[in-house]
Structures are given as structure tokens and as C-alpha cells.
Scaffold this motif. Structure first.
Motif, PDB file in Angstrom:
ATOM      1  N   LYS A   1      11.539  -4.200 -23.995  1.00 36.72           N
ATOM      2  CA  LYS A   1      12.471  -3.745 -25.031  1.00 36.72           C
ATOM      3  C   LYS A   1      13.906  -3.742 -24.511  1.00 36.72           C
ATOM      4  N   ASN A   2      14.084  -3.373 -23.264  1.00 42.24           N
ATOM      5  CA  ASN A   2      15.423  -3.326 -22.678  1.00 42.24           C
ATOM      6  C   ASN A   2      15.790  -4.620 -21.962  1.00 42.24           C
ATOM      7  N   GLN A   3      14.970  -5.663 -22.104  1.00 37.84           N
ATOM      8  CA  GLN A   3      15.206  -6.992 -21.551  1.00 37.84           C
ATOM      9  C   GLN A   3      15.529  -6.934 -20.061  1.00 37.84           C
ATOM     10  N   MET A   4      14.682  -6.248 -19.332  1.00 42.01           N
ATOM     11  CA  MET A   4      14.859  -6.153 -17.889  1.00 42.01           C
ATOM     12  C   MET A   4      13.965  -7.166 -17.198  1.00 42.01           C
ATOM     13  N   ASN A   5      14.124  -7.269 -15.909  1.00 44.58           N
ATOM     14  CA  ASN A   5      13.291  -8.182 -15.130  1.00 44.58           C
ATOM     15  C   ASN A   5      11.848  -7.708 -15.177  1.00 44.58           C
ATOM     16  N   THR A   6      10.989  -8.554 -15.714  1.00 46.10           N
ATOM     17  CA  THR A   6       9.590  -8.148 -15.868  1.00 46.10           C
ATOM     18  C   THR A   6       8.787  -8.335 -14.589  1.00 46.10           C
ATOM     19  N   TRP A   7       9.364  -8.892 -13.545  1.00 42.33           N
ATOM     20  CA  TRP A   7       8.619  -9.051 -12.293  1.00 42.33           C
ATOM     21  C   TRP A   7       8.331  -7.697 -11.655  1.00 42.33           C
ATOM     22  N   LEU A   8       9.016  -6.663 -12.087  1.00 44.81           N
ATOM     23  CA  LEU A   8       8.797  -5.338 -11.523  1.00 44.81           C
ATOM     24  C   LEU A   8       7.500  -4.702 -12.018  1.00 44.81           C
ATOM     25  N   ILE A   9       6.896  -5.250 -13.079  1.00 43.77           N
ATOM     26  CA  ILE A   9       5.658  -4.660 -13.565  1.00 43.77           C
ATOM     27  C   ILE A   9       4.460  -5.083 -12.748  1.00 43.77           C
ATOM     28  N   TYR A  10       4.547  -6.160 -12.037  1.00 43.25           N
ATOM     29  CA  TYR A  10       3.389  -6.655 -11.311  1.00 43.25           C
ATOM     30  C   TYR A  10       2.863  -5.705 -10.238  1.00 43.25           C
ATOM     31  N   PRO A  11       3.695  -4.974  -9.496  1.00 46.24           N
ATOM     32  CA  PRO A  11       3.123  -4.042  -8.515  1.00 46.24           C
ATOM     33  C   PRO A  11       2.189  -3.005  -9.131  1.00 46.24           C
ATOM     34  N   ALA A  12       2.485  -2.536 -10.326  1.00 52.14           N
ATOM     35  CA  ALA A  12       1.610  -1.561 -10.982  1.00 52.14           C
ATOM     36  C   ALA A  12       0.256  -2.183 -11.294  1.00 52.14           C
ATOM     37  N   PHE A  13       0.249  -3.409 -11.802  1.00 49.33           N
ATOM     38  CA  PHE A  13      -1.017  -4.051 -12.123  1.00 49.33           C
ATOM     39  C   PHE A  13      -1.791  -4.423 -10.863  1.00 49.33           C
ATOM     40  N   VAL A  14      -1.083  -4.798  -9.800  1.00 54.29           N
ATOM     41  CA  VAL A  14      -1.757  -5.087  -8.537  1.00 54.29           C
ATOM     42  C   VAL A  14      -2.405  -3.815  -8.004  1.00 54.29           C
ATOM     43  N   PHE A  15      -1.712  -2.688  -8.118  1.00 49.53           N
ATOM     44  CA  PHE A  15      -2.275  -1.416  -7.663  1.00 49.53           C
ATOM     45  C   PHE A  15      -3.530  -1.068  -8.458  1.00 49.53           C
ATOM     46  N   ILE A  16      -3.480  -1.223  -9.767  1.00 50.19           N
ATOM     47  CA  ILE A  16      -4.644  -0.934 -10.606  1.00 50.19           C
ATOM     48  C   ILE A  16      -5.800  -1.857 -10.233  1.00 50.19           C
ATOM     49  N   LEU A  17      -5.513  -3.133 -10.028  1.00 48.36           N
ATOM     50  CA  LEU A  17      -6.544  -4.085  -9.645  1.00 48.36           C
ATOM     51  C   LEU A  17      -7.177  -3.706  -8.308  1.00 48.36           C
ATOM     52  N   LEU A  18      -6.370  -3.314  -7.335  1.00 46.09           N
ATOM     53  CA  LEU A  18      -6.910  -2.903  -6.034  1.00 46.09           C
ATOM     54  C   LEU A  18      -7.773  -1.658  -6.139  1.00 46.09           C
ATOM     55  N   VAL A  19      -7.378  -0.714  -6.978  1.00 44.41           N
ATOM     56  CA  VAL A  19      -8.173   0.497  -7.167  1.00 44.41           C
ATOM     57  C   VAL A  19      -9.517   0.139  -7.788  1.00 44.41           C
ATOM     58  N   VAL A  20      -9.511  -0.720  -8.788  1.00 39.39           N
ATOM     59  CA  VAL A  20     -10.761  -1.115  -9.432  1.00 39.39           C
ATOM     60  C   VAL A  20     -11.663  -1.858  -8.453  1.00 39.39           C
ATOM     61  N   ILE A  21     -11.102  -2.766  -7.669  1.00 42.39           N
ATOM     62  CA  ILE A  21     -11.900  -3.515  -6.700  1.00 42.39           C
ATOM     63  C   ILE A  21     -12.445  -2.578  -5.620  1.00 42.39           C
ATOM     64  N   PHE A  22     -11.627  -1.656  -5.153  1.00 46.20           N
ATOM     65  CA  PHE A  22     -12.050  -0.734  -4.092  1.00 46.20           C
ATOM     66  C   PHE A  22     -13.202   0.145  -4.548  1.00 46.20           C
ATOM     67  N   PHE A  23     -13.107   0.691  -5.752  1.00 46.64           N
ATOM     68  CA  PHE A  23     -14.134   1.603  -6.235  1.00 46.64           C
ATOM     69  C   PHE A  23     -15.324   0.891  -6.863  1.00 46.64           C
ATOM     70  N   ASN A  24     -15.218  -0.403  -7.075  1.00 44.49           N
ATOM     71  CA  ASN A  24     -16.337  -1.140  -7.657  1.00 44.49           C
ATOM     72  C   ASN A  24     -17.498  -1.225  -6.683  1.00 44.49           C
ATOM     73  N   GLY A  25     -17.223  -1.225  -5.386  1.00 43.95           N
ATOM     74  CA  GLY A  25     -18.291  -1.308  -4.405  1.00 43.95           C
ATOM     75  C   GLY A  25     -18.996   0.009  -4.170  1.00 43.95           C
ATOM     76  N   SER A  26     -18.476   1.101  -4.697  1.00 43.75           N
ATOM     77  CA  SER A  26     -19.077   2.423  -4.456  1.00 43.75           C
ATOM     78  C   SER A  26     -20.294   2.654  -5.302  1.00 43.75           C
TER      79      SER A  26
END
Length: 83
Positions: free
Chosen positions: A58-83
Motif C-alpha cells: 500500500k505504501n509502495q515500499m521495497n517488498t524484498w523486506l518481506i522475505y525474511p518473515a516468510f523464510v522464518f515461518i518456513l524454517l519454523v514449519v520445517i523444524f517442527f515438522n520432524g517432531s
């Protein structure tokens, strides 16, 4: 204004991580309770990330900054998937 919103979202991610993943990792309950809590925590991460993404677009900012959040979520899901 931009730095204030970044600070708010960083604080929200920190709070969700602290109070969300702590009970998942250190809870005394059954595995089913832990997985249910983890599901809610991941859902909160996804909702928070979508809100952050929409605010950035909405504020037309650099969208590359959103990727760390999704990478973190992906790592959490992968880490806990083996439990």
C-alpha cells in the motif's frame, strides 16, 4: 512514520515468538497440545506477515523486506515438522 511501523511489526514478531514458541518448546502438555499451539502460532505469523505485506504494498515500499518473515515461518514449519 515508516520507521515507526517497522518498529511496531518487529515488536509484534518478537512478542509472538516469545509468548508463542515458548509454550510450544517448554510445555508440559501432550504432543497434541503442543501441535495445536504451534498451529495457532504459525497462523498468527501468517496473518501478521500478510498484514505487513499489505502495508508495504500500500505504501509502495521495497517488498524484498518481506522475505525474511516468510523464510522464518518456513524454517519454523520445517523444524517442527520432524517432531
Amino acid at each position: 512514520m515508516k520507521w515507526l511501523m517497522y518498529a511496531i511489526f518487529n515488536a509484534l514478531y518478537f512478542i509472538v515468538t516469545l509468548f508463542g514458541l515458548g509454550p510450544v518448546l517448554f510445555a508440559d502438555g501432550s504432543n497434541q497440545e503442543k501441535m495445536m499451539t504451534l498451529g495457532f502460532v504459525i497462523l498468527i505469523y501468517v496473518i501478521l506477515s500478510i498484514v505487513f505485506m499489505r502495508w508495504m504494498i500500500k505504501n509502495q515500499m521495497n517488498t524484498w523486506l518481506i522475505y525474511p518473515a516468510f523464510v522464518f515461518i518456513l524454517l519454523v514449519v520445517i523444524f517442527f515438522n520432524g517432531s
